[in-house]
Scaffold this active site. Structure first.
Site, mmCIF file in Angstrom:
data_model
loop_
_atom_site.group_PDB
_atom_site.id
_atom_site.type_symbol
_atom_site.label_atom_id
_atom_site.label_comp_id
_atom_site.label_asym_id
_atom_site.label_seq_id
_atom_site.Cartn_x
_atom_site.Cartn_y
_atom_site.Cartn_z
ATOM 1 N N GLY A 25 -16.190 8.095 3.492
ATOM 2 C CA GLY A 25 -17.589 7.965 3.924
ATOM 3 C C GLY A 25 -18.388 9.248 3.686
ATOM 4 O O GLY A 25 -19.607 9.196 3.505
ATOM 5 N N GLU A 54 -19.426 9.014 0.195
ATOM 6 C CA GLU A 54 -20.486 7.997 0.123
ATOM 7 C C GLU A 54 -21.816 8.555 0.627
ATOM 8 O O GLU A 54 -22.880 8.286 0.063
ATOM 9 C CB GLU A 54 -20.081 6.753 0.932
ATOM 10 N N GLU A 97 -9.308 6.079 0.991
ATOM 11 C CA GLU A 97 -9.178 4.908 1.878
ATOM 12 C C GLU A 97 -7.929 4.092 1.587
ATOM 13 O O GLU A 97 -7.314 3.532 2.488
ATOM 14 C CB GLU A 97 -10.412 3.997 1.732
HETATM 15 N N1 CO8 Z 1 -11.227 11.137 10.894
HETATM 16 C C1 CO8 Z 1 -10.802 11.704 12.049
HETATM 17 N N2 CO8 Z 1 -10.305 12.951 12.130
HETATM 18 C C2 CO8 Z 1 -10.232 13.646 10.986
HETATM 19 C C3 CO8 Z 1 -10.638 13.117 9.741
HETATM 20 C C4 CO8 Z 1 -11.154 11.795 9.723
HETATM 21 N N3 CO8 Z 1 -11.623 11.219 8.590
HETATM 22 N N4 CO8 Z 1 -10.432 14.046 8.783
HETATM 23 C C5 CO8 Z 1 -9.908 15.129 9.402
HETATM 24 N N5 CO8 Z 1 -9.796 14.889 10.736
HETATM 25 C C6 CO8 Z 1 -9.283 15.812 11.753
HETATM 26 C C7 CO8 Z 1 -7.783 15.985 11.674
HETATM 27 O O1 CO8 Z 1 -7.131 14.925 12.352
HETATM 28 C C8 CO8 Z 1 -7.592 17.335 12.341
HETATM 29 O O2 CO8 Z 1 -7.673 17.150 13.738
HETATM 30 P P1 CO8 Z 1 -6.635 17.964 14.714
HETATM 31 O O3 CO8 Z 1 -6.983 19.410 14.490
HETATM 32 O O4 CO8 Z 1 -6.997 17.468 16.077
HETATM 33 O O5 CO8 Z 1 -5.295 17.635 14.223
HETATM 34 C C9 CO8 Z 1 -8.830 18.099 11.912
HETATM 35 O O6 CO8 Z 1 -9.787 17.116 11.506
HETATM 36 C C10 CO8 Z 1 -8.613 19.005 10.738
HETATM 37 O O7 CO8 Z 1 -7.984 18.268 9.702
HETATM 38 P P2 CO8 Z 1 -6.579 18.651 9.067
HETATM 39 O O8 CO8 Z 1 -5.721 19.390 10.050
HETATM 40 O O9 CO8 Z 1 -6.007 17.422 8.457
HETATM 41 O O10 CO8 Z 1 -7.049 19.692 7.945
HETATM 42 P P3 CO8 Z 1 -6.432 19.909 6.507
HETATM 43 O O11 CO8 Z 1 -7.151 21.097 5.928
HETATM 44 O O12 CO8 Z 1 -4.959 19.947 6.545
HETATM 45 O O13 CO8 Z 1 -6.862 18.585 5.670
HETATM 46 C C11 CO8 Z 1 -8.359 16.858 4.954
HETATM 47 C C12 CO8 Z 1 -8.221 18.273 5.514
HETATM 48 C C13 CO8 Z 1 -7.818 16.810 3.523
HETATM 49 C C14 CO8 Z 1 -9.833 16.509 4.943
HETATM 50 C C15 CO8 Z 1 -7.557 15.868 5.843
HETATM 51 O O14 CO8 Z 1 -7.948 16.057 7.197
HETATM 52 C C16 CO8 Z 1 -7.736 14.426 5.499
HETATM 53 O O15 CO8 Z 1 -7.111 13.931 4.569
HETATM 54 N N6 CO8 Z 1 -8.602 13.718 6.266
HETATM 55 C C17 CO8 Z 1 -8.782 12.306 6.137
HETATM 56 C C18 CO8 Z 1 -9.572 11.940 4.890
HETATM 57 C C19 CO8 Z 1 -9.741 10.436 4.773
HETATM 58 O O16 CO8 Z 1 -8.797 9.685 4.705
HETATM 59 N N7 CO8 Z 1 -11.020 9.991 4.693
HETATM 60 C C20 CO8 Z 1 -11.357 8.609 4.553
HETATM 61 C C21 CO8 Z 1 -11.583 7.977 5.891
HETATM 62 S S1 CO8 Z 1 -11.882 6.251 5.790
HETATM 63 C C22 CO8 Z 1 -13.515 6.151 5.337
HETATM 64 O O17 CO8 Z 1 -14.197 7.143 5.148
HETATM 65 C C23 CO8 Z 1 -14.078 4.799 5.179
HETATM 66 C C24 CO8 Z 1 -15.586 4.870 5.028
HETATM 67 C C25 CO8 Z 1 -16.247 3.582 5.415
HETATM 68 C C26 CO8 Z 1 -17.738 3.771 5.730
HETATM 69 C C27 CO8 Z 1 -18.045 4.130 7.153
HETATM 70 C C28 CO8 Z 1 -17.906 2.960 8.101
HETATM 71 C C29 CO8 Z 1 -18.281 3.242 9.541
#
Ligand code: CO8
Length: 257
Positions: A108, A111, A131
């Site tokens: 997102g 996007e 995703e």
């Molecule tokens: N949602 C919730 N929490 C998140 C997300 C997320 N998308 N991304 C990161 N966080 C959180 C982590 O859980 C972490 O929390 P905590 O410190 O409590 O453990 C904190 O942010 C920091 O993240 P990381 O420790 O993972 O940090 P890294 O440097 O190791 O990695 C990344 C960073 C690469 C960004 C990794 O966090 C990651 O892969 N995040 C998820 C990315 C992802 O899958 N995005 C797609 C989500 S689905 C989506 O976007 C569908 C869109 C639809 C439209 C919207 C509809 C409402």
């Protein structure tokens, strides 16, 4: 001004919105998207704002929709909430929107950047639609917007694999306008925003409408829209000012009327 998930300010005709959920890499929850949309609409109506800049922080523009918030959603809960109603409002913003992307722009978050008119990105920015790794697919226009940018085969490959795209690749496909050093992303974005803000605002607005419509209209209908907008520009004081300034060999001063 501080809301719960964004920070906003206005400086020299530029309205700036910062995504502000740094503890979750700026993951987009419903409130954040709504705050962004409402602020964009407020800037769109604000006479002191000519260009809107949307930025995140060094680590992330936005790492996608908030996965924790989405975990328990069902088809019916989505249908009843209609979350994409807010996203559709972004498509109606008339002023230019420039995204300043540092770090991750994923799901997102990617996007949201693709909903902006221009993208300035750090050498270290990474884009992608992960995703598929969550068992779903992009939902805020990713399949459509990426395909328009790079064509069917490339878009399928990126979205099926869910890998991260380097900024160079994003630039090759015209997704990113300019790549800049990480420490200069916001500065360069504001500089570009100020250049656009100096142009005649009515013409800037009419150009945005015509260029974006070119993606959907037949050539004939697109030409018609361009012509209508060309005529409309002649109803602005800025058209008289721009042309007079040329003939008088001076710099025009555009007032946005
Ligand atoms: N949602 C919730 N929490 C998140 C997300 C997320 N998308 N991304 C990161 N966080 C959180 C982590 O859980 C972490 O929390 P905590 O410190 O409590 O453990 C904190 O942010 C920091 O993240 P990381 O420790 O993972 O940090 P890294 O440097 O190791 O990695 C990344 C960073 C690469 C960004 C990794 O966090 C990651 O892969 N995040 C998820 C990315 C992802 O899958 N995005 C797609 C989500 S689905 C989506 O976007 C569908 C869109 C639809 C439209 C919207 C509809 C409402």
């Amino acid at each position: 001004m501080n809301k719960s998930c964004i920070r906003t300010s206005v400086e020299d005709d530029i309205g700036i919105i910062q995504l502000f959920r740094p503890h979750v890499a700026n993951a987009l929850n419903r409130s954040m998207v709504l705050e962004v949309v409402e602020q964009m609409e407020a800037f769109d109506q604000d006479k002191n704002v000519r260009v809107i800049v949307l930025k995140g922080n060094e680590k992330a523009f936005a790492a996608g929709a908030d996965i924790e918030e989405m975990l328990h959603e069902t088809a019916l809960s989505f249908e009843l909430q209609d979350p994409f109603r807010d996203w559709d409002r972004l498509l109606r913003i008339k002023k230019p929107i420039i995204a300043a992307v540092e770090g991750f722009a994923l799901g997102g978050g990617f996007e949201l950047a693709l909903h902006c008119d221009l993208i300035i990105a750090s050498e270290q920015a990474q884009f992608g639609f992960p995703e598929i790794k969550l068992g779903v697919l992009p939902g805020a226009g990713g399949t459509q917007l990426l395909t328009r940018a790079m064509g069917t085969r490339k878009a399928l490959e990126w979205i099926w694999l869910g890998e991260f795209m380097s900024v160079k690749e994003a630039h090759t496909f015209g997704i990113v306008n300019r790549i800049v050093a990480p420490e200069l992303v916001v500065e360069e974005t504001i500089k570009l925003a100020k250049k656009i803000a100096k142009q005649a605002p009515i013409a800037v607005r009419l150009i945005k409408e015509a260029v974006i419509a070119a993606e959907d209209l037949s050539l004939q209908d697109g030409m018609k829209l361009e012509r209508k907008n060309f005529y409309l520009a002649f109803d602005s004081a800025d058209q008289k000012e721009g042309m007079r300034a040329f003939l008088e060999k001076r710099t025009p001063s555009f007032k946005g009327g």
